[in-house]
Design a protein around this motif. Sequence first.
Motif, short mmCIF file in Angstrom:
data_model
loop_
_atom_site.label_atom_id
_atom_site.label_comp_id
_atom_site.label_asym_id
_atom_site.label_seq_id
_atom_site.Cartn_x
_atom_site.Cartn_y
_atom_site.Cartn_z
N ALA A 1 4.53 1.78 8.61
CA ALA A 1 3.52 0.85 8.09
C ALA A 1 3.75 -0.58 8.57
CB ALA A 1 3.49 0.89 6.57
N GLY A 2 4.90 -0.83 9.22
CA GLY A 2 5.16 -2.15 9.77
C GLY A 2 6.22 -2.96 9.09
N ALA A 3 6.94 -2.38 8.13
CA ALA A 3 8.01 -3.13 7.44
C ALA A 3 9.04 -3.61 8.46
CB ALA A 3 8.68 -2.24 6.40
N GLU A 4 9.48 -4.85 8.28
CA GLU A 4 10.46 -5.44 9.18
C GLU A 4 11.88 -5.36 8.63
OE1 GLU A 4 8.85 -9.18 11.12
OE2 GLU A 4 7.46 -8.90 9.46
N MET B 1 7.76 -15.30 5.81
CA MET B 1 8.26 -14.63 4.61
C MET B 1 8.11 -13.12 4.77
SD MET B 1 7.07 -15.17 0.63
CE MET B 1 5.53 -14.24 0.74
N LEU B 2 9.21 -12.41 4.59
CA LEU B 2 9.19 -10.96 4.73
C LEU B 2 8.71 -10.29 3.44
CD1 LEU B 2 12.61 -10.23 6.49
CD2 LEU B 2 10.35 -10.41 7.55
N VAL B 3 7.97 -9.21 3.59
CA VAL B 3 7.69 -8.31 2.48
C VAL B 3 8.56 -7.08 2.71
CG1 VAL B 3 5.98 -6.89 1.32
CG2 VAL B 3 5.35 -9.16 2.15
N ILE B 4 9.49 -6.83 1.78
CA ILE B 4 10.52 -5.81 1.99
C ILE B 4 10.32 -4.67 0.99
CG2 ILE B 4 13.01 -5.41 2.08
CD1 ILE B 4 13.33 -8.48 2.42
N PRO B 5 9.88 -3.51 1.46
CA PRO B 5 9.72 -2.38 0.53
C PRO B 5 11.07 -1.87 0.04
CG PRO B 5 9.26 -1.70 2.78
CD PRO B 5 9.47 -3.18 2.82
N ALA B 6 11.07 -1.42 -1.21
CA ALA B 6 12.32 -0.99 -1.86
C ALA B 6 12.32 0.51 -2.11
CB ALA B 6 12.49 -1.73 -3.18
N GLY C 1 11.87 -14.01 1.54
CA GLY C 1 11.25 -12.70 1.43
C GLY C 1 10.99 -12.31 0.00
N VAL C 2 10.26 -11.21 -0.15
CA VAL C 2 9.98 -10.66 -1.47
C VAL C 2 10.12 -9.14 -1.38
CG1 VAL C 2 7.50 -10.68 -1.00
CG2 VAL C 2 8.30 -10.47 -3.35
N ILE C 3 10.83 -8.57 -2.34
CA ILE C 3 11.06 -7.13 -2.38
C ILE C 3 10.02 -6.50 -3.32
CG2 ILE C 3 12.67 -5.34 -3.13
CD1 ILE C 3 14.93 -7.28 -2.25
N VAL C 4 9.41 -5.43 -2.84
CA VAL C 4 8.33 -4.79 -3.61
C VAL C 4 8.62 -3.31 -3.74
CG1 VAL C 4 5.85 -4.46 -3.81
CG2 VAL C 4 6.73 -6.45 -2.58
N GLY C 5 8.46 -2.79 -4.94
CA GLY C 5 8.71 -1.37 -5.18
C GLY C 5 7.55 -0.67 -5.84
N ARG C 6 7.49 -0.71 -7.17
CA ARG C 6 6.51 0.06 -7.93
C ARG C 6 5.07 -0.17 -7.47
NH1 ARG C 6 6.65 2.54 -13.03
NH2 ARG C 6 8.77 1.77 -13.34
N ALA C 7 4.74 -1.41 -7.12
CA ALA C 7 3.36 -1.71 -6.71
C ALA C 7 2.95 -0.90 -5.47
CB ALA C 7 3.20 -3.20 -6.44
N LEU C 8 3.90 -0.66 -4.58
CA LEU C 8 3.61 0.13 -3.38
C LEU C 8 3.43 1.60 -3.74
CD1 LEU C 8 6.13 -1.43 -0.83
CD2 LEU C 8 3.70 -1.96 -1.10
N TYR C 9 4.28 2.11 -4.62
CA TYR C 9 4.21 3.52 -4.98
C TYR C 9 2.96 3.84 -5.81
CZ TYR C 9 9.07 3.65 -3.43
OH TYR C 9 10.22 3.55 -2.67
N GLU C 10 2.53 2.88 -6.63
CA GLU C 10 1.38 3.14 -7.49
C GLU C 10 0.07 2.67 -6.89
OE1 GLU C 10 2.18 1.85 -11.48
OE2 GLU C 10 3.74 3.39 -11.72
N GLY C 11 0.14 2.02 -5.72
CA GLY C 11 -1.07 1.68 -5.00
C GLY C 11 -1.79 0.42 -5.42
#
Length: 240
Positions: free
Chosen positions: A42-45, A1-6, A218-228
């Motif tokens: 950071a390793g995003a695929e 499962m991919l974690v895909i930053p947005a 996969g799962v797309i992640v945005g705000r959680a990455l920016y806010e830590g």
Amino acid sequence: MLVIPAIDLKDGRCVRLYQGDYSQETVYGEDPVSQIRAFAEAGAEKIHIVDLSGAREGRPVHFELVVEMARAVRVPVEVGGGIRDLATIEAYLSAGVFQVILGTVACRAPELVREAARAFPGRILVSLDVRGERVAVSGWTEAENLSYLELAQRLEEAGVAGIIFTEIERDGTGEGVYTGRLERLLEVVSLPVTLAGGVARLEDILRLKPLEKRGLSGVIVGRALYEGTLDLREALRAAR
């Protein structure tokens, strides 16, 4: 499962909206090219880009910026927002974007989706954006009288490469994931499905991981990455 930053683009900046509301915008960066490089390092695929201005206006607004971002990394990039004709699809794919994401046209011009899927096999995704049980279009500003499950089955028949599933009520809220509608979607299609919206912390990734066996790719992640509240490297390890 991919974690895909947005990375969501509006007025040339990295932003996030709350539940798709253009009036509730948070700016997270002035340099989208630096941001995509940081995610790649950071390793995003894979990296997810949305032209929010394009989604609302119905045409690509940030085409040149998206192409610059895609060429700045060696990671596959998918882009959506305002892509509503074959010429735009071909322009993005020819310029270095790996996959394009169609949205509004999936409801309003299904023949275009079929034609694009035939012309560019494996490179056409569709964003299935849902408010309640109904599909939302035009940058989430309008609702169609169409069940998301019915549209998903049509998309599979059209030959698209995958579905990006967003529950608008959770997008950008950080409330965590809800899997009820997602699990129903996984039951009716065999296409790869990517979930977008609601992921807030590592526990959400771990909760979704078992659904990989049922078609969650996969799962797309945005705000959680920016806010830590979620570390990308930790999320990638957990998803693997």
